[in-house]
Structure formats: structure tokens, C-alpha cells
Design an enzyme around this catalytic site. Structure first.
Site, PDB file in Angstrom:
ATOM      1  N   LYS A 173      -0.724  15.537 -10.245  1.00 61.74           N
ATOM      2  CA  LYS A 173       0.032  15.116 -11.433  1.00 61.74           C
ATOM      3  C   LYS A 173       0.979  16.231 -11.905  1.00 61.74           C
ATOM      4  O   LYS A 173       2.068  15.935 -12.412  1.00 61.74           O
ATOM      5  CB  LYS A 173      -0.920  14.689 -12.556  1.00 61.74           C
ATOM      6  N   ASP A 203       0.897  -1.153   0.000  1.00 60.47           N
ATOM      7  CA  ASP A 203       0.000   0.000   0.000  1.00 60.47           C
ATOM      8  C   ASP A 203       0.934   1.200   0.000  1.00 60.47           C
ATOM      9  O   ASP A 203       1.760   1.347   0.925  1.00 60.47           O
ATOM     10  CB  ASP A 203      -0.872  -0.036   1.269  1.00 60.47           C
ATOM     11  N   TYR A 236      -6.741  16.511  -8.526  1.00 61.43           N
ATOM     12  CA  TYR A 236      -6.038  15.451  -9.268  1.00 61.43           C
ATOM     13  C   TYR A 236      -4.915  16.074 -10.110  1.00 61.43           C
ATOM     14  O   TYR A 236      -3.773  15.597 -10.087  1.00 61.43           O
ATOM     15  CB  TYR A 236      -7.036  14.699 -10.152  1.00 61.43           C
ATOM     16  N   SER A 278       2.287   9.470 -14.873  1.00 58.41           N
ATOM     17  CA  SER A 278       1.738  10.811 -14.704  1.00 58.41           C
ATOM     18  C   SER A 278       0.424  10.822 -15.468  1.00 58.41           C
ATOM     19  O   SER A 278      -0.401   9.918 -15.340  1.00 58.41           O
ATOM     20  CB  SER A 278       2.747  11.831 -15.222  1.00 58.41           C
TER      21      SER A 278
HETATM   22  N1  NAP Z   1      -7.177   5.540 -16.898  1.00 58.30           N
HETATM   23  C1  NAP Z   1      -6.879   6.774 -17.289  1.00 58.30           C
HETATM   24  O1  NAP Z   1      -7.623   7.407 -18.071  1.00 58.30           O
HETATM   25  C2  NAP Z   1      -5.609   7.414 -16.808  1.00 58.30           C
HETATM   26  C3  NAP Z   1      -5.106   8.502 -17.530  1.00 58.30           C
HETATM   27  C4  NAP Z   1      -3.937   9.121 -17.097  1.00 58.30           C
HETATM   28  C5  NAP Z   1      -3.281   8.650 -15.973  1.00 58.30           C
HETATM   29  N2  NAP Z   1      -3.784   7.594 -15.281  1.00 58.30           N
HETATM   30  C6  NAP Z   1      -3.053   7.127 -14.107  1.00 58.30           C
HETATM   31  O2  NAP Z   1      -2.741   5.769 -14.295  1.00 58.30           O
HETATM   32  C7  NAP Z   1      -2.472   5.167 -13.035  1.00 58.30           C
HETATM   33  C8  NAP Z   1      -3.142   3.802 -13.011  1.00 58.30           C
HETATM   34  O3  NAP Z   1      -4.533   3.982 -13.124  1.00 58.30           O
HETATM   35  P1  NAP Z   1      -5.461   3.029 -14.007  1.00 58.30           P
HETATM   36  O4  NAP Z   1      -6.018   3.835 -15.100  1.00 58.30           O
HETATM   37  O5  NAP Z   1      -4.788   1.768 -14.307  1.00 58.30           O
HETATM   38  O6  NAP Z   1      -6.666   2.820 -12.966  1.00 58.30           O
HETATM   39  P2  NAP Z   1      -7.054   1.563 -12.070  1.00 58.30           P
HETATM   40  O7  NAP Z   1      -7.411   0.415 -12.942  1.00 58.30           O
HETATM   41  O8  NAP Z   1      -8.096   2.081 -11.125  1.00 58.30           O
HETATM   42  O9  NAP Z   1      -5.724   1.194 -11.281  1.00 58.30           O
HETATM   43  C9  NAP Z   1      -5.283   1.959 -10.188  1.00 58.30           C
HETATM   44  C10 NAP Z   1      -4.401   1.086  -9.346  1.00 58.30           C
HETATM   45  O10 NAP Z   1      -3.875   1.883  -8.274  1.00 58.30           O
HETATM   46  C11 NAP Z   1      -4.036   1.129  -7.084  1.00 58.30           C
HETATM   47  N3  NAP Z   1      -4.022   1.940  -5.870  1.00 58.30           N
HETATM   48  C12 NAP Z   1      -4.842   2.943  -5.503  1.00 58.30           C
HETATM   49  N4  NAP Z   1      -4.487   3.392  -4.282  1.00 58.30           N
HETATM   50  C13 NAP Z   1      -3.423   2.650  -3.873  1.00 58.30           C
HETATM   51  C14 NAP Z   1      -2.613   2.601  -2.717  1.00 58.30           C
HETATM   52  N5  NAP Z   1      -2.813   3.414  -1.672  1.00 58.30           N
HETATM   53  N6  NAP Z   1      -1.584   1.712  -2.660  1.00 58.30           N
HETATM   54  C15 NAP Z   1      -1.356   0.859  -3.689  1.00 58.30           C
HETATM   55  N7  NAP Z   1      -2.107   0.835  -4.801  1.00 58.30           N
HETATM   56  C16 NAP Z   1      -3.124   1.710  -4.889  1.00 58.30           C
HETATM   57  C17 NAP Z   1      -5.332   0.372  -7.280  1.00 58.30           C
HETATM   58  O11 NAP Z   1      -5.369  -0.693  -6.343  1.00 58.30           O
HETATM   59  P3  NAP Z   1      -6.722  -1.342  -5.756  1.00 58.30           P
HETATM   60  O12 NAP Z   1      -7.113  -2.390  -6.764  1.00 58.30           O
HETATM   61  O13 NAP Z   1      -6.314  -1.891  -4.449  1.00 58.30           O
HETATM   62  O14 NAP Z   1      -7.734  -0.242  -5.640  1.00 58.30           O
HETATM   63  C18 NAP Z   1      -5.150  -0.085  -8.708  1.00 58.30           C
HETATM   64  O15 NAP Z   1      -4.316  -1.215  -8.778  1.00 58.30           O
HETATM   65  C19 NAP Z   1      -2.944   6.157 -11.989  1.00 58.30           C
HETATM   66  O16 NAP Z   1      -1.817   6.803 -11.425  1.00 58.30           O
HETATM   67  C20 NAP Z   1      -3.781   7.148 -12.789  1.00 58.30           C
HETATM   68  O17 NAP Z   1      -3.770   8.430 -12.197  1.00 58.30           O
HETATM   69  C21 NAP Z   1      -4.931   6.963 -15.684  1.00 58.30           C
END
Ligand code: NAP
Length: 269
Positions: free
Chosen positions: A150, A54, A146, A132
Site C-alpha cells: 500500500k 483476475d 501488506y 489504498s
Molecule cells: N476492509 C478494510 O478494513 C480495508 C481497509 C483499508 C483498505 N482495504 C482495501 O480495500 C480493498 C477491498 O477490500 P475489502 O475490504 O472490500 O475486502 P473483501 O471484501 O475481501 O474484497 C476484496 C476483493 O478483492 C478481490 N480479489 C482478491 N484477489 C483478487 C484477484 N487476484 N483478482 C481480482 N479480484 C481479487 C476479492 O475477490 P474474491 O471474492 O474472488 O476473493 C474481493 O472481491 C482491498 O484493496 C483492501 O486492501 C480494506
């Protein structure tokens, strides 16, 4: 010796897809997540191992780094990926919600990075890759906090890379546009009635962009490029309209860019 990547937030989305991608490339993968049972299906890949992390819990980070070094013998790449979105009317957000958003998206990254640096320094190599966002360079309505995390991550990485270069440690930021993952469902949306007339339609319009968004594979591929191109390149835009929007932000005066954003995301108002 096989290369090793240490991934945070590997239970779903970009982190999970990156774990699978690197394992297919023959790397050893330390897929870390808050709830290891969520990643059970990843264990079908012989070179993926799961560790509990975590990013809000420093002791879990240190324990996992030690355990990965025992299991795999080395770590070549740290992929700071865990994160989520706090979205809505800023006035409606509590200090606790804002603090958790920063704790996860920026202080978590700093914590994991600081924990691995002595090891990377000792072997005079390493790559630190952060997820990012295009939202680390440009902004949209309702994502103020948010974006603040970032944008902080962009400044952090851009400065950090100078002092780590003498140790042959590279720092890189992946900047995805909208990507279809659990991100959308994990969004913590807050509003109060005075803002609802604005926040509800704009939030819905923002969510609509996920309908046509690419999947996390495109990001996994970009992480692979960043991990293996051997360069000191800092920024890797990827996914959907992200790279185009970043180009337009670079090209246009800010007032024109902001008018364009308004015309797109406020169209239901
Ligand atoms: N999807 C988009 O459109 C997008 C665009 C730009 C950037 N991002 C960035 O991409 C990254 C990954 O997001 P994603 O799109 O893959 O979304 P996601 O499927 O919701 O994955 C997020 C991951 O972060 C984990 N997490 C959250 N809080 C945590 C903590 N305290 N300790 C450890 N793990 C934690 C979640 O774990 P749990 O399963 O335990 O909740 C999950 O594995 C993020 O940094 C997000 O800001 C996403």
C-alpha cells in the site's frame, strides 16, 4: 450518455458496495471479479453488468476492457479495488506468499491501469481511483508486507498523477481505516512458534478493531465523491478511526506515534 465505472474486486466488500452505490446514482457499472457467479445478485440492478477479471491475469483484464467498451460504449472511471492482506511474522512468510501479495495489491493495479491508459488518453479524460489504505501512510505490527504494497501504491499514484495531468486524467487514492468486509476473513495469517507469543495476541487485538468498524457504504460514498468532484485531489481518507490516525501521524513526531500504536495494539502482551 451514462457514465461508466469499471471496478475490480466487486464480488464482496468495498467493490460490491461501490457497484451498488454507483448504480443507484444512475451510472453504468462494470463489476469485475474473479468468479462471476459470486456476483449474480448484483444483476438485479439493471445498470450493472459482470465481467470476469483476475488482476493476476493480463489477458482477462484486456478482454474485460474491450467487452465493457462494447457493452457500455465508454469508461469514465477505473476503480482499482481488488486486494487482500498477508499478515503475521515476516520471517514466516514464503517468497511465494509475498510475491502473490505484491502481484495482487500493486502489480495488479499497475496492470489494469496500464491497460486502460491508451483509452483514457485517446479521449483526453478519465479518473483512476485506487483503494489504498490508511496503511499506505501509517503502519501497524504484523502488516509489514501488506503495508509495503500500500505504501508502494501511494508512491505510484502520487508520481503518476503528474504525467497524466496533461491528458486530463486524474489519479486518486481512497485511504480507508478498518472497514467491516470480507477482508478480515480473507486475511492470510502466518506465524512460527518463536513469534507466537507476540503475533497471536497482537493479531487478535488488530482483529478486534473490525468489531466496531463501519461498513463499506462509507467507502462507496467516498469513491463517489472522488469520481465526481472534478478535482485533482489525490488522497481521500475515510472510515472509522482512519482519518484521525492519519491526522495524528501528521501531527506527532514518529517516535510518539509509534509509542501510541504500541500502547494500543500490544496491550495483551
Ligand atoms: N476492509 C478494510 O478494513 C480495508 C481497509 C483499508 C483498505 N482495504 C482495501 O480495500 C480493498 C477491498 O477490500 P475489502 O475490504 O472490500 O475486502 P473483501 O471484501 O475481501 O474484497 C476484496 C476483493 O478483492 C478481490 N480479489 C482478491 N484477489 C483478487 C484477484 N487476484 N483478482 C481480482 N479480484 C481479487 C476479492 O475477490 P474474491 O471474492 O474472488 O476473493 C474481493 O472481491 C482491498 O484493496 C483492501 O486492501 C480494506
Amino acid at each position: 450518455m451514462k457514465k461508466v465505472i469499471f471496478i475490480t474486486g466487486a464480488s464482496t466488500g468495498i467493490g460490491r458496495e461501490t457497484a451498488v452505490y454507483f448504480s443507484k446514482k444512475g451510472w453504468n457499472v462494470a463489476a469485475t471479479m474473479r468468479s462471476p457467479e459470486k456476483g449474480k445478485d448484483l444483476l438485479q440492478h439493471p445498470n450493472i453488468a459482470i465481467f470476469a477479471v483476475d488482476v493476476l491475469d493480463s489477458s482477462s483484464i484486456k478482454k474485460a476492457i474491450d467487452a465493457v467498451l462494447i457493452k457500455f460504449g465508454n469508461i469514465d472511471v477505473l476503480f482499482n479495488n481488488a486486494g487482500y492482506g498477508l499478515v503475521g511474522a515476516f520471517e514466516a512468510m514464503t517468497q511465494e506468499q509475498i510475491k502473490k501479495q505484491f502481484d495482487t495489491n500493486i502489480f495488479g493495479v499497475m496492470n489494469v491501469t496500464r491497460s486502460i491508459l491508451p483509452y483514457f488518453r485517446s479521449k483526453n479524460s478519465g479518473v483512476i481511483i485506487n483503494t489504498s489504505s490508511m496503511g499506505g501512510i501509517i503502519t501497524f505490527p504484523l502488516y509489514s508486507v501488506y503495508h509495503a504494497t500500500k505504501w508502494a501504491l501511494e508512491g505510484f499514484a502520487e508520481s503518476l498523477q503528474y504525467e497524466l495531468r496533461p491528458f486530463n486524467i486524474k489519479v486518486k487514492n481512497i485511504e480507508p481505516g478498518a472497514i467491516k468486509t470480507e477482508f478480515e476473513t480473507a486475511i492470510e495469517f502466518v506465524s512460527i512458534s518463536a513469534y507466537d507469543r507476540y503475533t497471536k495476541p497482537v493479531h487478535q487485538t488488530m482483529l478486534d478493531t473490525y468489531k466496531t468498524a463501519p461498513g463499506p457504504q462509507v467507502v462507496a460514498k467516498k469513491v463517489w465523491q472522488a469520481a465526481s468532484d472534478g478535482s485533482y485531489r489525490l488522497r481521500y481518507p475515510v472510515g472509522g478511526q482512519g482519518p484521525l490516525l492519519l491526522f495524528m501521524r501528521w501531527l506527532l513526531p514518529l517516535s510518539w506515534f509509534m509509542a501510541m500504536v504500541r500502547s494500543q495494539v500490544e496491550k495483551r502482551i
